[in-house]
Design a protein around this motif. Structure first.
Motif: not given
Length: 636
Positions: A582, A454, A396-397, A399-400, A457-458, A392-393, A578
């Protein structure tokens, strides 16, 4: 006459009351020596042989022939044991007793024929000296019966055998001639005293040996519990030690199954018999588990839960529940059969006490094994969560980075679409380049949807929870997707259960979850395919399930549908799924993907029903449990 029949000397008038006790007489010392010798017998049969030899020896009761009869609790009869006859007296008593230790010895214990006319006798059938010895516990002498149980000799005598203060048997013997009654009664009483004292010494020594064996068995089981043995080895140790510690015939151990029924786990005993006895004892074990009470059965024939065939193979048994911290973890049964007269049965209080201690240790071992298994599963779950956290980390990266790319790609994408529209407006209908421009515009639209996903998501927005029908949300999403379903001629199978209650949910986010799952299904299914949308209530969870029959290649990783931009996805980027994952986790649910039968892909997510409103809140917003408001207003 042997001096052991004489009583102790009286104190003379010259002796002071405070004077020390006079030294024992030789008769007393010899009687004490006989008690020590006979009390050291290896087993009860050896003690019986020595006792019978003492009865026919000239330094004992002096019988020419004697018959020992012991009480059989199982049959409630006096059973004829070893017959013996006297010798010419040339062999010393000590040597005769030593020979009696050897089984099948021909000295004195030769097969001279039973004095009794029957191998066993009811106590009501006894008469003469035998009746006096058994019923009144007295030594008696009388002329032999002409046609009675012991005919053929001038005089017959009998003496009781007592064990722990209770009748245990009698000795019946005959003399070849009439003797002096006082001397013969004294000899019989001395013999009876030695028999009772030596049997008490034998019992005390055997009890000490048993308690030592019990201590060793418990110690061995304790070491097994803390050793790296698995559960199967532990319960095999327990079944074996239960038999060895009680000298029983066999044992059986059951453990409760997941369905609440008993499962025969291990048996110990004679091969070919132990499994059959374990199955026969299962109804009794189930009754003990239900009541959580120890059962001590001294007569198996009187137990209603045992079949006649099973009861015929058992004399007595003990069935005890294995309880640890108030929770039943199993049942242990120990049984015996065909014990010699006088041997301690498994239902003996000392054996029951040992089995209770053994059961407690076994229960602790089973509970410890169960806790170790739970700990192992928790450690495995911890490793899985750690791997999931690292994943997940990474996501997350990703996703950013994807969010930044999405923002930066908006302007170039808008320019591409604008120029494509401008070029299409300048082309005629028959221009061959028009088809390529349509493809450019379709791909630009698809790219714009991906970037919008995206951005969603952000985006971090506060949740807006309210009570809403989950079926209503699903129906709303299906209505919006209706045009695409009709255009692609997709058959929709809809099953919305009326049992699904209204839930406290974030309607917009749950609508987004259902819409994305349905959108991925539409992209994967072929024209004319099928999509199934279903809701149901199961185990305090509301389930929403979307399935389709689109193409699925064997060996594809099903979980990759939740990974954004995963390689090998034929349709879509997976970014929306994704986000859906969440959102479902934020609602306290789970989302899973599988393949089943004719449906190539099934994506289902759950929303908990129990305490739904409180589970959706977090931090300071979570409802705190307070006192009952009704307590503020007293009732009349």
């Amino acid at each position: 006459m042997d001096p052991m029949a004489q009583g102790p000397r009286r104190r003379t008038a010259r002796q002071s009351p405070l004077q020390a006790t006079p030294p024992p007489t030789p008769a007393f010392e010899r009687a004490a020596a006989l008690v020590r010798v006979m009390g050291s017998a290896a087993d009860l049969e050896q003690w019986e042989r020595m006792l019978t030899v003492l009865a026919v020896h000239s330094d004992g009761a002096g019988f020419e022939r004697a018959q020992l009869m012991l009480w059989e609790p199982r049959t409630e009869l006096l059973s004829a044991r070893l017959p013996a006859r006297g010798t010419d007296g040339s062999m010393p008593l000590g040597a005769a007793l030593d020979r009696a230790r050897i089984p099948q010895s021909t000295t004195m214990l030769a097969d001279v024929g039973s004095l009794a006319r029957a191998p066993s006798w009811s106590t009501a059938e006894l008469a003469g000296p035998a009746a006096a010895a058994w019923h009144r516990g007295e030594c008696a002498i009388a002329p032999a019966e002409v046609k009675g149980a012991w005919p053929g000799h001038p005089e017959v005598g009998a003496a009781p055998v007592r064990r722990g203060g209770r009748p245990f048997g009698i000795i019946v013997g005959e003399w070849p001639s009439i003797g002096e009654p006082g001397e013969r009664l004294a000899a019989l009483r001395a013999w009876a005293s030695i028999a009772e004292a030596s049997l008490a010494a034998f019992d005390h020594r055997r009890e000490a040996d048993h308690r030592g064996g019990h201590a060793r068995a418990l110690s061995e089981l304790g070491r097994a519990i803390v050793s790296p043995l698995n559960l199967a080895e532990l319960i095999h140790h327990a079944a074996r030690l239960a038999v060895q510690g009680t000298a029983a015939r066999g044992s059986a151990l059951w453990l409760p199954s997941a369905k609440g029924t008993l499962r025969l786990e291990v048996t110990h005993g004679a091969t070919g018999e132990r499994e059959r006895m374990g199955r026969a004892l299962e109804p009794l074990a189930a009754s003990v588990l239900a009541s959580s009470k120890l059962r001590v059965i001294e007569r198996a024939q009187d137990e209603m839960l045992l079949s006649p065939q099973a009861a015929a193979g058992i004399d007595s048994l003990v069935v005890l529940p294995l309880v640890a911290y108030g929770r039943e973890v199993g049942v242990l049964a120990v049984y015996d059969r065909g014990l010699p007269a006088g041997e301690r049965p498994v239902a003996d209080p000392m054996s029951v006490q040992f089995l209770g201690s053994l059961g407690d240790v076994v229960a602790l071992g089973l509970d410890q094994a169960a806790r170790f298994e739970q700990l192992r599963k928790l450690e495995q779950r911890e490793r899985e969560l750690a791997n999931q956290l690292r994943r997940q980390e990474g996501l997350a990266a990703l996703g950013e980075a994807a969010g930044r790319i999405a923002q930066e790609a908006c302007a170039p994408l808008a320019s591409i679409r604008a120029f494509a529209h401008r070029l299409r407006g300048g082309l005629s209908e028959g221009d061959p380049h028009l088809e390529y421009l349509e493809i450019v515009l379709a791909e630009a639209d698809r790219l714009e949807r991906m970037l919008a996903e995206q951005r969603d998501r952000a985006a971090i927005e506060p949740t807006r929870m309210r009570l809403e029908s989950l079926n209503g949300v699903v129906q709303e999403v299906l209505q919006k997707a209706g045009e695409g379903l009709v255009r692609r001629r997709i058959r929709l199978v809809k099953r919305l259960s009326p049992d699904v209650p209204a839930l406290v949910i974030d309607v917009d986010r749950i609508r987004f979850v259902v819409g994305n799952i349905l959108h991925n299904a539409l992209e994967a299914v072929a024209i004319g395919g099928r999509i199934r949308v279903e809701t149901r209530l199961t185990n305090q969870h509301a389930i929403v399930e979307v399935a389709h029959d689109g193409q699925h290649h064997p060996g594809d990783a099903m979980d990759d549908v939740f990974v954004p931009f995963a390689n090998g996805r034929p349709h879509g980027s997976g970014v929306g799924l994704d986000v859906a994952q969440r959102v479902v986790h934020e609602h306290g649910g789970e989302i899973r993907v599988r393949s089943e039968g004719e449906w190539s892909t099934i994506i289902a997510f759950t929303v908990p029903v129990l305490h739904n409103q409180d589970r959706r809140r977090a931090g300071p917003e979570r409802r705190q449990v307070g006192h009952d408001r009704r307590a503020r207003f007293p009732t009349r």
